[in-house]
Design a protein around this motif. Sequence first.
Motif, PDB file in Angstrom:
ATOM      1  N   LEU A 163     -17.246  -4.376 -14.604  1.00  0.00           N
ATOM      2  CA  LEU A 163     -17.365  -3.814 -12.996  1.00  0.00           C
ATOM      3  C   LEU A 163     -15.706  -4.110 -12.890  1.00  0.00           C
ATOM      4  N   VAL A 164     -15.268  -3.152 -12.082  1.00  0.00           N
ATOM      5  CA  VAL A 164     -13.799  -3.241 -11.699  1.00  0.00           C
ATOM      6  C   VAL A 164     -13.813  -3.019 -10.431  1.00  0.00           C
ATOM      7  N   ILE A 165     -13.178  -3.969  -9.792  1.00  0.00           N
ATOM      8  CA  ILE A 165     -12.664  -3.923  -8.243  1.00  0.00           C
ATOM      9  C   ILE A 165     -11.228  -3.892  -7.879  1.00  0.00           C
ATOM     10  N   GLY A 166     -11.065  -2.389  -7.270  1.00  0.00           N
ATOM     11  CA  GLY A 166      -9.489  -2.372  -7.147  1.00  0.00           C
ATOM     12  C   GLY A 166      -9.287  -2.967  -5.633  1.00  0.00           C
ATOM     13  N   VAL A 167      -8.065  -3.716  -5.670  1.00  0.00           N
ATOM     14  CA  VAL A 167      -7.881  -4.208  -4.279  1.00  0.00           C
ATOM     15  C   VAL A 167      -6.316  -3.621  -3.962  1.00  0.00           C
ATOM     16  N   ILE A 168      -6.550  -2.758  -2.976  1.00  0.00           N
ATOM     17  CA  ILE A 168      -5.538  -2.037  -2.154  1.00  0.00           C
ATOM     18  C   ILE A 168      -4.867  -2.809  -1.062  1.00  0.00           C
ATOM     19  N   SER A 169      -3.552  -2.806  -1.177  1.00  0.00           N
ATOM     20  CA  SER A 169      -2.821  -3.672  -0.019  1.00  0.00           C
ATOM     21  C   SER A 169      -2.536  -2.410   0.892  1.00  0.00           C
ATOM     22  N   ARG A 170      -2.941  -2.565   2.119  1.00  0.00           N
ATOM     23  CA  ARG A 170      -2.700  -1.417   3.151  1.00  0.00           C
ATOM     24  C   ARG A 170      -2.013  -1.865   4.300  1.00  0.00           C
ATOM     25  N   ILE A 171      -0.501  -1.486   4.462  1.00  0.00           N
ATOM     26  CA  ILE A 171       0.100  -1.882   5.634  1.00  0.00           C
ATOM     27  C   ILE A 171      -0.462  -1.417   6.761  1.00  0.00           C
ATOM     28  N   GLY A 220      -4.870  10.740  -6.487  1.00  0.00           N
ATOM     29  CA  GLY A 220      -6.170  11.223  -6.751  1.00  0.00           C
ATOM     30  C   GLY A 220      -7.215  10.200  -6.266  1.00  0.00           C
ATOM     31  N   LEU A 221      -6.996   9.043  -6.177  1.00  0.00           N
ATOM     32  CA  LEU A 221      -7.942   7.850  -5.527  1.00  0.00           C
ATOM     33  C   LEU A 221      -8.024   7.853  -4.264  1.00  0.00           C
ATOM     34  N   GLY A 222      -7.061   8.548  -3.502  1.00  0.00           N
ATOM     35  CA  GLY A 222      -6.972   8.616  -2.041  1.00  0.00           C
ATOM     36  C   GLY A 222      -5.906   7.830  -1.277  1.00  0.00           C
ATOM     37  N   LEU A 223      -5.327   7.040  -2.000  1.00  0.00           N
ATOM     38  CA  LEU A 223      -4.031   6.174  -1.404  1.00  0.00           C
ATOM     39  C   LEU A 223      -3.196   7.121  -0.926  1.00  0.00           C
ATOM     40  N   ASP A 224      -2.726   6.430   0.111  1.00  0.00           N
ATOM     41  CA  ASP A 224      -1.455   7.016   0.788  1.00  0.00           C
ATOM     42  C   ASP A 224      -0.052   6.306   0.845  1.00  0.00           C
ATOM     43  N   GLU A 225       0.962   6.786   1.491  1.00  0.00           N
ATOM     44  CA  GLU A 225       2.080   6.044   1.506  1.00  0.00           C
ATOM     45  C   GLU A 225       2.065   4.487   2.036  1.00  0.00           C
ATOM     46  N   ARG A 226       0.974   3.981   2.562  1.00  0.00           N
ATOM     47  CA  ARG A 226       0.871   2.961   3.280  1.00  0.00           C
ATOM     48  C   ARG A 226       0.225   2.052   2.335  1.00  0.00           C
ATOM     49  N   ASP A 227      -0.168   2.510   1.382  1.00  0.00           N
ATOM     50  CA  ASP A 227      -1.304   1.695   0.216  1.00  0.00           C
ATOM     51  C   ASP A 227      -0.478   1.661  -0.910  1.00  0.00           C
ATOM     52  N   ASN A 228      -0.494   0.349  -1.673  1.00  0.00           N
ATOM     53  CA  ASN A 228      -0.170   0.190  -3.029  1.00  0.00           C
ATOM     54  C   ASN A 228      -1.224  -0.839  -3.622  1.00  0.00           C
ATOM     55  N   VAL A 229      -1.425  -0.488  -5.001  1.00  0.00           N
ATOM     56  CA  VAL A 229      -2.436  -1.296  -5.726  1.00  0.00           C
ATOM     57  C   VAL A 229      -1.838  -2.774  -5.891  1.00  0.00           C
ATOM     58  N   ALA A 230      -2.832  -3.605  -5.492  1.00  0.00           N
ATOM     59  CA  ALA A 230      -2.586  -5.141  -5.530  1.00  0.00           C
ATOM     60  C   ALA A 230      -3.028  -5.464  -6.984  1.00  0.00           C
ATOM     61  N   GLY A 231      -4.015  -5.131  -7.155  1.00  0.00           N
ATOM     62  CA  GLY A 231      -4.663  -5.299  -8.645  1.00  0.00           C
ATOM     63  C   GLY A 231      -5.858  -4.802  -8.867  1.00  0.00           C
ATOM     64  N   PHE A 232      -6.532  -4.443 -10.008  1.00  0.00           N
ATOM     65  CA  PHE A 232      -7.941  -4.034 -10.308  1.00  0.00           C
ATOM     66  C   PHE A 232      -8.174  -5.286 -11.169  1.00  0.00           C
ATOM     67  N   GLY A 273      -3.069 -12.505  11.740  1.00  0.00           N
ATOM     68  CA  GLY A 273      -3.112 -11.605  12.901  1.00  0.00           C
ATOM     69  C   GLY A 273      -4.502 -11.036  12.715  1.00  0.00           C
ATOM     70  N   LYS A 274      -5.399 -11.241  11.786  1.00  0.00           N
ATOM     71  CA  LYS A 274      -6.589 -10.670  11.565  1.00  0.00           C
ATOM     72  C   LYS A 274      -6.513  -9.008  11.509  1.00  0.00           C
ATOM     73  N   ARG A 275      -5.743  -8.765  10.502  1.00  0.00           N
ATOM     74  CA  ARG A 275      -5.377  -7.253  10.441  1.00  0.00           C
ATOM     75  C   ARG A 275      -5.960  -6.742   9.089  1.00  0.00           C
ATOM     76  N   ALA A 276      -6.610  -7.623   8.378  1.00  0.00           N
ATOM     77  CA  ALA A 276      -7.314  -7.243   6.963  1.00  0.00           C
ATOM     78  C   ALA A 276      -6.537  -6.182   6.488  1.00  0.00           C
ATOM     79  N   PRO A 277      -5.228  -6.382   6.155  1.00  0.00           N
ATOM     80  CA  PRO A 277      -4.347  -5.564   5.329  1.00  0.00           C
ATOM     81  C   PRO A 277      -4.560  -5.130   3.915  1.00  0.00           C
ATOM     82  N   TRP A 278      -5.906  -4.828   3.682  1.00  0.00           N
ATOM     83  CA  TRP A 278      -6.187  -4.746   2.297  1.00  0.00           C
ATOM     84  C   TRP A 278      -7.710  -4.104   2.359  1.00  0.00           C
ATOM     85  N   TYR A 279      -8.013  -3.214   1.123  1.00  0.00           N
ATOM     86  CA  TYR A 279      -9.405  -2.836   1.166  1.00  0.00           C
ATOM     87  C   TYR A 279      -9.664  -2.650  -0.229  1.00  0.00           C
ATOM     88  N   PHE A 280     -11.233  -2.494  -0.401  1.00  0.00           N
ATOM     89  CA  PHE A 280     -11.603  -2.700  -1.933  1.00  0.00           C
ATOM     90  C   PHE A 280     -12.107  -1.248  -2.360  1.00  0.00           C
TER      91      PHE A 280
END
Length: 218
Positions: free
Chosen positions: A96-104, A152-164, A46-53
């Motif tokens: 370097l560390v890249i956080g990948v956040i799964s966002r619903i 503290g990072l700014g994640l909310d209830e729709r966000d989960n860490v997929a990985g660093f 669906g091209k929703r880009a359900p993640w961010y970095f």
Amino acid sequence: MPNSTTATKHLLTRRSTSIRNMVDPAPSQEDLKTILKIGARVPDHGKRAPWYFIVFDEQARKDIAPLLRESYKQEDPNATDAKLDLESERFLRAPLVIGVISRIREAKHPMWEQVLSAGAVCLNLCHAAHALGYGANWLTEWYSFNDHFKKGLGLDERDNVAGFIYIGTPTCSNEERERPYLSKIVTHWSPDTPLNKGDKEYNQPKFGLPKQGVKFPD
Ligand SMILES: Cc1cc2nc3c(=O)[nH]c(=O)nc-3n(C[C@H](O)[C@H](O)[C@H](O)COP(=O)(O)O)c2cc1C
């Protein structure tokens, strides 16, 4: 039949690099852009880009230390100063560390599929780093599940860490790691063939099924 290609070789040999074996230099700005571009090039229903970095470069890895320190106190209120120091320096273990956040996303597409897409992002980042000659390792560790840290990072209830994804220049080649026996997990389907589910080989009965699930919003 297709020939064996460089891409196939890459896919057959990628391995995580231990963060103990990662040193400077970090990927250049140009390489980082390429890594992120490849990371974002994943199947996504669906091209929703359900993640961010979230990118932690040189300075950011230091600036995150107080939040890691405070968050660890939630894990262990009795932690010694030495332990808190150690935990606060987690992101300094690689250049370097890249956080990948799964966002619903609000969409008709199932949450399960949105979460899977975030996993694909993580692996693509690892492949990208590897293809450019860097080492990468997909980690979650305690802070990915720590509420104080996520808030503290700014994640909310729709966000989960997929990985660093920890990335750096590898100091040595990686030892091979045992892979699943395909015969235990592959079934060439026919009406009467029982499925090879891998339970006998890969269950750890003493743990039971995982209790920690992905928290989805209502
Ligand atoms: C979602 C996820 C989280 C992970 N978190 C950790 C972790 O916190 N610590 C760890 O040692 N390995 C962790 N791993 C495992 C490594 O990323 C990696 O799979 C392993 O080191 C070897 O995999 P490879 O040889 O296929 O690269 C995680 C893997 C996944 C998929």
